[in-house]
Every structure is written in structure tokens, then in C-alpha cells.
Write an enzyme that holds these catalytic residues in place. Structure first.
Site: not given
Ligand SMILES: *[C@@H]1O[C@H](CO)[C@@H](O)[C@H](O)[C@H]1NC(C)=O
Ligand SMILES: *[C@@H]1O[C@H](CO)[C@@H](O)[C@H](O)[C@H]1NC(C)=O
Ligand SMILES: *[C@@H]1O[C@H](CO)[C@@H](O)[C@H](O)[C@H]1NC(C)=O
Ligand SMILES: *[C@@H]1O[C@H](CO)[C@@H](O)[C@H](O)[C@H]1NC(C)=O
Ligand SMILES: *[C@@H]1O[C@H](CO)[C@@H](O)[C@H](O)[C@H]1NC(C)=O
Ligand SMILES: *[C@@H]1O[C@H](CO)[C@@H](O)[C@H](O)[C@H]1NC(C)=O
Ligand SMILES: *[C@@H]1O[C@H](CO)[C@@H](O)[C@H](O)[C@H]1NC(C)=O
Ligand SMILES: *[C@@H]1O[C@H](CO)[C@@H](O)[C@H](O)[C@H]1NC(C)=O
Length: 773
Positions: A500, A517, A612
């Protein structure tokens, strides 16, 4: 200063030495630690070259003309000492390099195209081009010492050393700020007032203010038009036979020293930035505070805590006994308070109350499971979580700190025993510890029950939408409207990641800049999972991980509050041609990232697989230190999110092959992604770039091709880097991207290889293992 006099004075000292005065150095000259170890200034006072450091040698500048040789500058101060068989070579390309045999160890001065060099009488080592213009000088790269005629320009800083004998970067800095203020801070802190412990108070008096130093010991600040805006020292001291230097000392205070050359004496202190040795913030580690006894500072633990490493004051203090649950809702009070009076601390309170008395402050903290300590002053009660930082005892400030301690915790006054009693006290601890082991075993059984019970209560509370947080939870919880205020209504979007959008914001307290965030694709339900993950993330503290400061779990909103990273992401830095860091900086980044992942894999309470790792998730702080973000979030993603990693035409991006084969994901998946990032760091390009010729487009394939054909220099373009170093790094990256997870090294091994401690064997082709089956 009259250097002729000095020269005569010192010729006596060096008549017996093998060193020669050779202040003008030409290309091709070299030094070794054993013979011809330095180039002396014409006066014979300063020497540039090797000096003894640890069990090897370092390169730097020292004052050779005095009995107590004093180091004033060090090249590559954080590098390892070099062995006896090293050569410092003023190479034919004009650079000053350290070599061992044919292997280049380090670049001392990146001065390609220079013609000559000189150790000047001022203590400045300068390198000239063929027109006698200075193109490099040691004065531009101050370490911890400042010499007369040197200038500290706006935006530049000096760092203390680790110890008197080890000149590596220590824990304090002195910065000439762009706002005109000369300020001292601990290292790794933002340049903001809450961290400062000394300031010249000249902020707002113009840009480009410089710190200047005259030969008579006069330290002063000039504004951009050369107007004197502040005198730090009086100056006007005798200059005949007396030399001066200013040093940011190991203890965080900067001092002006003088030495009379005729008397062959020692350095004496002419002036200090502070007379209280407890002033420097960060002198004492977490959960300890500084108190001076007979002018000497000592670090004491807060009650219920003991030193992590006795003898190392920066290591701080940790709980000496296990924590207990926080069940005061049931009425069984497990905590009491220990008072530490006349101390001040960094104020990072999550809640400030106005209270009539210190007893009500205690009560407020007792009733709040999140409260671990409270600071009381002038009817304000600031509730805090541990750790407490920058503590010190003061005489003038009637502050009281309350530390919540378990009722069963035996505490000693101020958490420390007088030195004479230490031995006896140790024996006590042994006995107490033994009984605690037994007690611990019992608790284990009991806690099994308690956990079972809590588990149920937790559920029930969740139904009411009234979730109680556990007390060891460090990040603070925000409501949505609070974060709306912090970000000014989510106006300044600074980035967008896989989870996001990210917004910039400022906390009102201390005006700390934060990044907020807003999570979009997280599990809709699962409040408990969310809390659990926040707890795990909140417990991670490492300098190469972006710190989670808080979170919001409010209705449908899920937000995370992080420390703000001013220099963008590694992707910005690597893939913007103007911003590309040099090889050595890039290797520093590679080590930082590896350290962060190693911590997630092996050193934090609960193993975290990042899942990630990519340059967009690696952020750069204002000092160019890389920090990993978004760790621990993989578990929050909706199931289908984890499957959206799609490859482009046979490439996998950063995603390890086991994702596609639906094999179990282990820490080795992160090692794979790290390998791809390492290749990008080496080559400063994206892992997939279709603007390049087809065979170069996929970095992992191109890199292996260049490695196999021995043409590794093709990977770096024009950049001049030692081929051996590049080859080592490419080998390591290829090991990391092996298709077979078990062939990839662990992060610990990766770090050892990065640091050069372990040899890197020749790697097989990444796909060889599988194609062999
Ligand atoms: C060093 O170079 C300077 C400037 O070129 C010159 O004035 C000086 O005489 C030289 N010194 C020696 C010892 O050669
Ligand atoms: C030291 O350097 C001088 C010239 O700069 C040279 O004549 C001498 O041989 C050197 N000594 C050694 C041991 O290399
Ligand atoms: C230099 O010495 C180190 C050990 O001190 C040794 O490992 C290395 O091979 C030596 N290098 C050369 C070129 O002699
Ligand atoms: C420097 O200070 C003088 C005197 O205060 C002032 O007149 C001048 O404008 C200042 N220069 C700059 C660049 O701020
Ligand atoms: C300060 O220095 C910078 C860079 O040298 C320059 O661009 C700027 O104009 C200077 N500012 C002043 C007020 O002199
Ligand atoms: C600093 O001292 C010099 C004399 O040494 C004096 O001329 C100057 O005015 C002083 N500057 C300030 C800001 O006090
Ligand atoms: C210089 O310092 C050393 C060690 O601190 C001390 O032994 C010596 O007496 C001192 N010399 C003078 C002249 O003060
Ligand atoms: C002391 O502790 C700090 C923080 O844990 C650590 O960085 C440092 O290396 C330690 N110093 C020594 C001399 O062990």
C-alpha cells in the site's frame, strides 16, 4: 608558526631514525611498515605513513616530532589493520593505494591523474595535479582530530574514535550544520534537538558557517562572508614552541590541547566543550544512567536490571529476572515501583498525564500494562516503555523516574552495589540464580495453565473489540484519527509498495518525522494474527532494519508507523545514474543488507523469513546506511497475494524457484533474493532490463555468462574496480542464486564471505543441480 625553529628543534629527534625528510613525493614512491615507513613534513613534525595498530599497521598522519607520537588522521579508519608485508604505493595512475603483493587492499586517496604529493608542515597531506593544484587533501576528510588552519565546512562532521588506541569510528559526532549551528550528537541519530548534547547556539546566523582554527589555539566560527560569529576559545596563546590540536575525544567531549615542544611534556587541556563528563548522550547504554563520582563518569543500571557486559558501559543493562504477565485486571498486583530520583531521560513517552502527585503517577503506570516506567516532574507524568535512553543524574532537576519492577524481584539501591561489595553480591546472585532455575521450572508448568486461561480470555476480549496488548509490546498503538493528524490527512505520499501507499508525517512530540504505511491487501479478519505479527516485528531491534514505531488497528484500518528514511530506497540509489555510490560504498550496503537479513534469520526471538527482499524494500537513511523494511509482513498477506509473484519470460525476478514449485519456503528463499540484489549492487543495474541487448537483459544469466567466460569486467562498465574483488562478489552472488536451496550458503556464511574471512569456492551453474537429475 615558525617551522624553521621547529625543524632545528626536531632534527635532533630524528638524527638516529631511518626516516628521511621527503616532503615532496613523486609518483612511483612507496612506503612499507618496516623500512621507509613515513614521509615527513619539512619541519619534521608531521609524518604520513604507517603506524602500529593492534597486531598490524594502519596508514595515517601522526605527530612524529614529539615523544608521545599522536595520531591525527587515519585512512580507512574502519578497515582492518594491515600486515607487515603491505606496501603503500603512490601508483603510476596517481592514486594512493595499499597493496599486498599484486593484490590491492584499499584505496587511501582516489586521486587519479595526480602528479605529486606533499606532507605539509601544517599536518595536511596534499596531492597535486601536474599544475600544482591540490586535488585531494587529508584536511577534507577529518577523523577525530582538527589541526590549526583546517576548516570544518557546513554539512561536514567529525567522529570520535573507539578508544585511545583504536582509531575506528566511535560513538560520538560533531557536526557543522547547514543552519550555522555546531552540534554534538551520538552516532546514528537524526540531527534534531532531542539528541544533541552540545550546541554552539549559532543557528540562524547564515548558511555555510565554518569552524576555523588558528595556530595560536583560537577556535571560532565564520559566516559565509567571513564575519566572526562566535569564539569557542580565546586564542592569543603563545605560538612559539607550542602546538595545538582539537580532538573529539573517545568520551564524546571535544577539547583543545596544547603541548610545549621544548619541555618534551604531555598534552595539556586548554579548553573543553563540556566540563561534565556525563553530558555526552549515549555514553551509557540502554537502561542505565550516568552519574559522576570525582569527575569520572560511571554508568549505573536502573533497579531490577544488571549490566549486559560488566566493563562495557555502552552495552547497557538488561532485566536481571524474568518478566511476569500483566494481569492486574484481576486485582493481583505483581508490580511495585522503584524510584530513581534526580535523573533525566530521553522523553519518548507514549502518553502524558497531568497528575496531582507522584503517587497518582505511580498508580497510573501500575494500571497500564504498557507502562514500564514513568517520569514525574512538575505534576506531569510521562508514561514510557523500555528501554530508557540517555539517562543521567542531575543535581538541578527534581525529576523522578519510576521503574516498574516485579514484586518478586530483589533489587538493590540504584541497581548497583558499591564496588567493595561486588564480590559478595556475586555469590548472592549465584544462590538467587540457582533458586530461580528451580522456580523457573515450576513457572513453566504454571504458565502452561495461565497461557491456556489467557488464550480464552483473549478470544473473549476480541469479540468485544477491546483487545488488550501484552506488556512487552514496544510499538505504540494509534487510532486512525491520530494518524490522520500525524500525516496531515494523508497528503504527502512518499512511496507505494506491495502493501500500500506510504505517507510522510510528523509526531507533534519532538517533531520526529515518520513514515506511515497504509496496508491495503492484508487479511480482513484476524485481529489476533495482526497483533501477534506486530509484537514479533516490534521486538526486532537492529541497525539494519527499519524500526517499527507504532501501528493502527482501528475498524477497517490497518496502518504501520515506521521511522522515516530520508534517502529513499536502494532502488533509487542504484538505478539513478547521478546517485550511484562507488564500489566501496556499494559493498558497505551489501554488508548492511546481509547483516539485517542475518538478524531476521538467526538472531531475533522468532525467526523471520522476509519473503520479499528487493532494492525497493531496502531503504537508505541520511547517513547512507541501508535498512530493510517490510519484514514480517509476509504472514499478513492474503493467501492469494503470495501467489502473485509472476515471472517475466523465464525470469523470476527476486523470487526463489521453490515458490513456483510449491515447495516449502525456508530462509534460503531470502538468500536467493539477496543474491539477485547483490548482483544489482555489483552492476548498478536492474535484474531485468530489456533496453539492453538480449543476451545482457537478464542479469543473473548475463553475470553467469561473464563469470564463465572470465570476462567479469564487462559487468561494471567504465568503473575501475579491482578485478579480484569483483570476481569474489560475483562468485558469492552465484552461490546465493543456486536453484537448489541447500546449495545456497546461510546468511552467516554469506556475511563471512562478504567480509573476506572465508574463501569463496568456484560456484556451479545455478541450474546445474536440477538439470543433472
Ligand atoms: C617541494 O615543492 C615545493 C613546491 O613545488 C618547492 O617549493 C620545494 O622547494 C620542494 N621541496 C623539496 C624538498 O624538494
Ligand atoms: C628508502 O628510500 C630512499 C629514497 O627515498 C632509498 O634510497 C632507500 O633505498 C629506501 N630504503 C629502503 C630500505 O627501501
Ligand atoms: C603477507 O603476509 C600474510 C600473512 O601475514 C600472508 O598471508 C600473505 O600471503 C603475504 N603476502 C605476500 C604477497 O607475501
Ligand atoms: C555575516 O554576518 C554579518 C554580520 O552579522 C552580516 O552582515 C552578513 O550578512 C553575514 N553574512 C551572511 C552570508 O549571512
Ligand atoms: C553555500 O555554499 C553552497 C555551495 O558551495 C552555495 O551553493 C551557496 O550559495 C552558499 N550559500 C551562501 C549563503 O553563501
Ligand atoms: C572573537 O574574538 C575576537 C578577538 O579575538 C573579536 O575581535 C571578536 O569580536 C570576537 N567575536 C565574537 C562574536 O565575540
Ligand atoms: C606524561 O604522561 C605520562 C603518562 O601519563 C607520565 O608518566 C609522565 O610523567 C608525563 N610527563 C610529564 C612531563 O608530565
Ligand atoms: C560494548 O558494547 C557495545 C554495544 O553492545 C558494542 O558495540 C561494543 O563493541 C562493546 N565494546 C567492547 C569493547 O566490547
Amino acid at each position: 608558526m615558525d617551522f624553521i625553529t621547529l625543524f632545528f628543534l626536531f632534527s635532533a629527534f630524528f638524527s638516529a631514525s631511518a626516516q628521511q625528510i621527503q616532503s615532496n613525493v613523486s609518483r612511483g614512491s612507496s612506503l612499507t611498515p618496516t623500512a621507509n615507513s613515513t614521509w615527513l613534513s619539512h619541519s619534521g613534525l608531521y609524518a604520513f605513513g604507517f603506524y602500529k595498530q593492534g597486531n598490524g599497521y594502519a596508514v595515517g598522519i601522526f605527530i612524529a616530532g614529539i615523544p608521545e607520537k599522536t595520531v591525527v588522521w587515519t585512512a580507512n579508519r574502519d578497515g582492518l589493520p594491515v600486515p607487515k608485508n603491505t606496501t603503500l604505493l603512490f601508483a603510476s595512475d596517481g592514486r594512493l593505494v595499499l597493496q599486498m603483493g599484486q593484490e590491492q587492499l584499499a584505496v587511501v586517496a582516489d586521486s587519479s591523474g595526480s602528479a605529486s604529493a606533499s606532507m605539509l608542515n601544517s599536518g595536511n597531506f596534499v596531492i597535486y595535479n601536474s599544475k600544482k593544484v591540490i586535488i585531494w587533501q587529508s584536511f577534507d576528510y577529518p577523523t577525530d582530530t582538527f589541526l590549526p588552519s583546517q576548516r570544518l565546512l557546513a554539512g561536514h562532521e567529525m567522529f570520535s574514535s573507539i578508544s585511545e588506541t583504536d582509531h575506528s569510528t566511535g560513538i560520538f559526532r560533531l557536526k557543522m550544520q547547514n543552519d550555522g549551528n555546531l552540534v554534538q550528537y551520538p552516532v546514528d541519530t537524526p540531527d534534531t534537538a532531542p539528541y544533541a548534547y552540545y550546541a554552539s547556539g549559532t543557528n540562524g546566523l547564515g548558511d555555510n558557517v565554518t569552524l576555523n582554527f588558528a595556530a595560536d589555539g583560537y577556535l571560532y566560527l565564520l559566516n559565509a562572508t567571513g564575519f566572526n560569529i562566535k569564539n569557542l576559545t580565546a586564542g592569543g596563546h603563545p605560538t612559539e614552541e607550542t602546538i595545538y590540536l582539537m580532538r573529539l575525544d573517545v568520551d564524546g567531549i571535544f577539547r583543545l590541547y596544547s603541548q610545549n615542544l621544548k619541555q618534551k611534556g604531555n598534552w595539556s587541556i586548554e579548553w573543553s566543550s563540556s566540563l561534565d563528563k556525563c553530558d555526552p548522550k549515549g555514553l551509557c547504554g540502554l537502561n542505565s544512567f550516568c552519574a559522576s563520582f570525582d569527575q569520572e563518569p560511571d554508568c549505573l543500571c536502573i533497579p531490577g536490571f544488571e549490566k549486559v557486559h560488566p566493563g562495557n558501559r555502552t552495552a547497557g543493562c538488561e532485566r536481571s529476572f524474568p518478566e511476569e504477565g500483566c494481569n492486574n485486571k484481576n486485582g493481583d498486583i505483581k508490580y511495585s515501583f522503584e524510584e530513581v530520583s534526580n535523573t533525566i531521560w530521553e522523553d519518548v513517552s507514549y502518553s502524558v498525564l497531568s497528575v496531582p502527585s507522584k503517587e497518582s503517577c505511580e498508580q497510573a503506570c501500575l494500571e497500564d500494562c504498557n507502562c514500564e516506567a514513568a517520569l514525574f516532574k512538575d505534576r506531569t507524568c510521562s508514561k514510557q516503555r523500555l528501554p530508557l535512553r540517555y539517562g543521567r543524574r542531575t543535581q538541578t532537576n527534581p525529576n523522578i523516574a519510576f521503574i516498574k519492577v516485579s514484586i518478586s524481584t530483589p533489587t538493590t539501591p540504584n541497581g548497583n552495589m558499591p564496588k567493595e561489595n561486588k564480590k559478595e553480591f556475586r555469590e548472592d546472585i549465584l544462590i538467587i540464580c540457582a533458586s530461580f532455575v528451580a522456580f523457573g521450572c515450576m513457572m513453566l508448568v504454571v504458565s502452561g495453565f495461565v497461557f491456556y486461561k489467557n488464550h480464552f480470555r483473549y478470544r473473549k476480549l476480541s469479540y468485544d473489540g477491546n483487545v488488550e496488548l501484552s506488556h512487552e509490546f514496544a510499538p505504540r498503538s494509534f487510532t486512525y484519527s491520530e494518524l490522520e493528524q500525524v500525516t496531515g490527512g494523508f497528503t504527502e505520499e512518499v512511496g507505494r509498495g506491495s502493501f500500500g501507499a506510504v505517507f510522510k508525517g510528523a509526531m507533534s512530540i519532538g517533531e520526529k518525522v515518520v513514515a506511515v504505511k497504509r496496508l491495503e491487501k492484508v487479511l480482513a479478519e484476524g485481529e489476533r494474527e495482526f497483533q501477534t505479527e506486530m509484537k514479533v516485528i516490534g521486538r526486532t531491534h537492529h541497525k539494519n532494519l527499519v524500526r517499527l514505531l507504532g501501528y493502527c488497528h482501528d475498524g477497517i484500518h490497518r496502518l504501520l508507523v515506521y521511522e522515516y528514511m530520508s534517502n529513499g530506497s536502494l532502488a533509487d540509489v542504484l538505478f539513478t545514474p547521478e546517485k550511484q555510490p562507488c564500489w566501496d560504498e556499494r559493498m558497505g550496503i551489501a554488508r548492511n543488507v546481509a547483516k539485517g537479513i542475518l538478524y531476521l534469520h538467526e538472531e531475533c526471538d522468532e525467526q523471520i523469513i522476509h519473503c520479499d527482499i528487493k532494492p525497493h524494500n531496502i531503504l537508505m537513511d541520511e547517513f547512507g546506511c541501508a535498512k530493510i523494511s517490510d519484514f514480517g509482513l509476509a504472514k499478513l498477506l492474503k493467501q492469494d497475494q503470495t501467489k502473485t509473484f509472476t515471472g517475466i519470460r523465464g525470469t523470476r525476478g527476486y523470487v526463489a524457484p521453490e515458490w513456483h514449485r510449491k515447495l516449502p519456503i525456508t530462509v534460503k528463499a531470502d538468500v536467493y533474493s539477496y543474491g539477485i540484489v547483490l548482483l544489482e549492487i555489483i552492476c548498478c543495474r536492474k535484474n531485468v532490463d530489456w533496453n539492453l541487448p538480449e543476451k545482457e537483459a537478464i542479469l543473473e544469466e548475463w553475470a553467469y555468462h561473464c563469470f564463465e567466460t572470465g570476462d567479469i569486467t564487462k559487468l561494471l562498465g567504465d568503473e575501475e574496480v579491482d578485478k579480484k574483488q569483483v570476481e569474489r562478489m560475483v562468485r558469492l552472488a552465484i552461490w546465493c542464486i543456486q536453484d537448489e536451496p541447500s546449495l545456497r550458503p546461510s546468511m552467516k556464511k554469506v556475511l563471512l564471505m562478504l567480509e573476506g574471512t572465508v574463501d569463496i569456492p568456484i560456484p556451479p551453474s545455478p541450474a546445474s543441480f536440477l538439470s543433472a537429475i
